[in-house]
Scaffold this active site. Structure first.
Site, mmCIF file in Angstrom:
data_model
loop_
_atom_site.group_PDB
_atom_site.id
_atom_site.type_symbol
_atom_site.label_atom_id
_atom_site.label_comp_id
_atom_site.label_asym_id
_atom_site.label_seq_id
_atom_site.Cartn_x
_atom_site.Cartn_y
_atom_site.Cartn_z
ATOM 1 N N SER A 82 -9.671 -0.977 7.060
ATOM 2 C CA SER A 82 -9.120 -0.732 5.726
ATOM 3 C C SER A 82 -8.499 -1.936 5.041
ATOM 4 O O SER A 82 -8.164 -1.870 3.863
ATOM 5 C CB SER A 82 -8.081 0.395 5.788
ATOM 6 O OG SER A 82 -8.708 1.627 6.019
ATOM 7 N N LYS B 260 0.850 -1.190 0.000
ATOM 8 C CA LYS B 260 0.000 0.000 0.000
ATOM 9 C C LYS B 260 0.888 1.243 0.000
ATOM 10 O O LYS B 260 1.910 1.280 0.696
ATOM 11 C CB LYS B 260 -0.888 -0.031 1.252
ATOM 12 C CG LYS B 260 -1.887 1.102 1.384
ATOM 13 C CD LYS B 260 -2.722 0.882 2.643
ATOM 14 C CE LYS B 260 -3.795 1.937 2.836
ATOM 15 N NZ LYS B 260 -4.638 1.649 4.025
ATOM 16 N N SER C 79 -9.602 1.399 3.118
ATOM 17 C CA SER C 79 -8.866 2.243 2.197
ATOM 18 C C SER C 79 -7.885 1.492 1.307
ATOM 19 O O SER C 79 -7.433 2.003 0.293
ATOM 20 C CB SER C 79 -8.093 3.312 2.977
ATOM 21 O OG SER C 79 -7.121 2.713 3.823
#
Length: 450
Positions: A174, A74, A150
């Site tokens: 997330s 990420k 996310s």
């Protein structure tokens, strides 16, 4: 070879090379249906690391079981030579990272190959996965629906087979939410399990590292690489608690049916599954409904300067920051109650594993949300409602794909245990996945009973 474990076996036996796996991963990352999944593809680094891995293999000096397996990160983790964007246009012109984050470095030292950095909601501050700057990854189960966030790009990278392993972060859900909405496995580790956090924060109190895969076996394999020390295992009772009250009454009928199917399968396999009220869940939810969330307060403190800045931020990000203007001042009671509520949560479970839907509603269409700000904000709160409370209670959690007993999208089965009980959670989730997923049923043996 869709799993990291299968890749590792092929590498160990000489049936595949890391260079072949990396070339395939990079090719998939560049396909049209993978648009918006990756923010950066580190082609040169990946090819160099793969070549080094193959050389070690030829010398019988592999660094770990996963040496040579591709992995993605990420874009809140620093990868040397790349800009850490945090999914925001405001960071597009930042200086590239000088060194890797310590987890990236630890994984590199174990031989895994970094192929790039994945997309996310801006600043990791949304559960929907929509990104206006880098594009919104398409949900691999239904391209019209949101992927969840996310860590949207990390989830889609695994679901589309770009990589078998991807690392994200989970503050309010997330990792667990996008894994559930994309039909894969997602693990939120207990905060600090892998050492001090040195990724870009959202909420220092609740941030945690998470991992995406298609099997719990793969999660456990990477967990062994990431851990600074090897924890002790313990016998695990096959007991589960499904929370009642809001947690069942507020769940869509088709998702409640998914839970019922899973419960029937677990009971048939010998598990004790109870439906009962957990006071700690209700108290924690009421506290946050009345006062606000730690995530909202800490995100506002961290990013409030952007509200008066010329730096570009997305309208939805601005709305969430503005809605938490006063939360930072009123949040004290939520902090004060946290420690006692975490102890109460553990006592409520009594060494059982919490079992519930990861998300209580079918995911909405992404295009519709972007045309209606009120719906967008309501959907964001709804998709995180379960996982946010469990983050506040300090739990580690793993979401598994729901049994495929009906057509249409599902939202995953979430297994949660108190903080720092990760080994028991991983063992429990591995057993549940074998019971509920016919393709994983290689070993019907349950985890050891006390």
């Amino acid at each position: 070879m869709t799993t990291a474990t299968a890749m590792a076996q092929a590498l160990a036996s000489g049936e595949a090379t890391s260079a072949q796996l990396v070339t395939a991963a990079i090719d998939r990352a560049r396909q049209p249906d993978s648009a918006a999944v990756m923010i950066t593809v580190t082609t040169e680094r990946a090819r160099y690391q793969a070549q080094a891995s193959d050389l070690r293999a030829s010398r019988g000096a592999r660094r770990s079981r996963l040496d040579g397996v591709p992995i993605a990160w990420k874009d809140v983790f620093d990868v040397q030579g790349t800009v850490t964007t945090c999914g925001s246009a405001s960071h597009l012109h930042d200086e590239p990272a000088v060194v890797d984050s310590h987890l990236v470095r630890r994984v590199h030292n174990s031989g895994l190959v970094t192929i790039g950095k994945t997309n996310l909601s801006e600043f990791a501050f949304s559960g929907l996965g929509i990104n206006l700057c880098f594009g919104t990854p398409a949900n691999p189960l239904d391209p019209e629906l949101v992927t969840g966030g996310s860590s949207s790009g990390s989830a889609v990278a695994v679901a589309r087979g770009i990589v078998a392993l991807a690392v994200g972060t989970d503050t309010s859900g997330s990792v667990r939410v996008p894994a559930a909405l994309c039909g894969i496995v997602g693990y939120r580790a207990s905060p600090g399990r892998y050492g001090p956090h040195d990724f870009a924060p959202l909420s220092a109190t609740l941030d945690s590292v998470g991992v995406f895969a298609t099997t719990v076996e793969d999660l456990a394999a990477l967990d062994r690489v990431l851990l600074p020390t090897r924890p002790r295992r313990r016998p695990l009772p096959l007991r589960f608690v499904v929370p009642t009250g809001e947690w069942s009454q507020d769940t869509a009928a088709e998702i409640a049916d998914d839970i019922d199917v899973a419960v029937a399968e677990l009971r048939a396999a010998g598990a004790d599954v109870q439906f009962r009220h957990l006071p700690s869940l209700s108290t924690a939810q009421s506290l946050m409904d009345d006062i606000g969330t730690i995530v909202g307060a800490e995100a506002y403190r961290l990013h409030r300067h952007r509200l008066d800045s010329t730096m570009p931020i997305e309208p939805a990000t601005r709305r969430r920051l503005e809605s938490n203007t006063h939360t930072a001042d009123s949040i004290g009671p939520v902090y004060a109650a946290m420690s006692a509520l975490r102890a109460e949560f553990a006592a409520d479970l009594d060494d059982a594993t919490l079992l519930c839907p990861t998300v209580r509603r079918i995911p909405p269409p992404a295009a519709d949300l972007q045309s209606d700000a009120d719906w967008y904000d309501r959907a964001n709160a709804a998709v995180l409602r379960t996982t946010m409370v469990l983050s506040y209670l300090g739990s580690c959690g793993i979401t598994l794909p729901a049994p495929a007993a009906r057509p249409g999208p599902r939202t995953g089965i979430l297994l949660s245990r108190p903080s720092d009980d990760d080994m028991a959670l991983l063992d429990c989730a591995a057993w549940v996945q074998r019971v509920t997923n016919p393709t994983i049923r290689k070993s019907p043996t349950p985890p050891p009973r006390p």
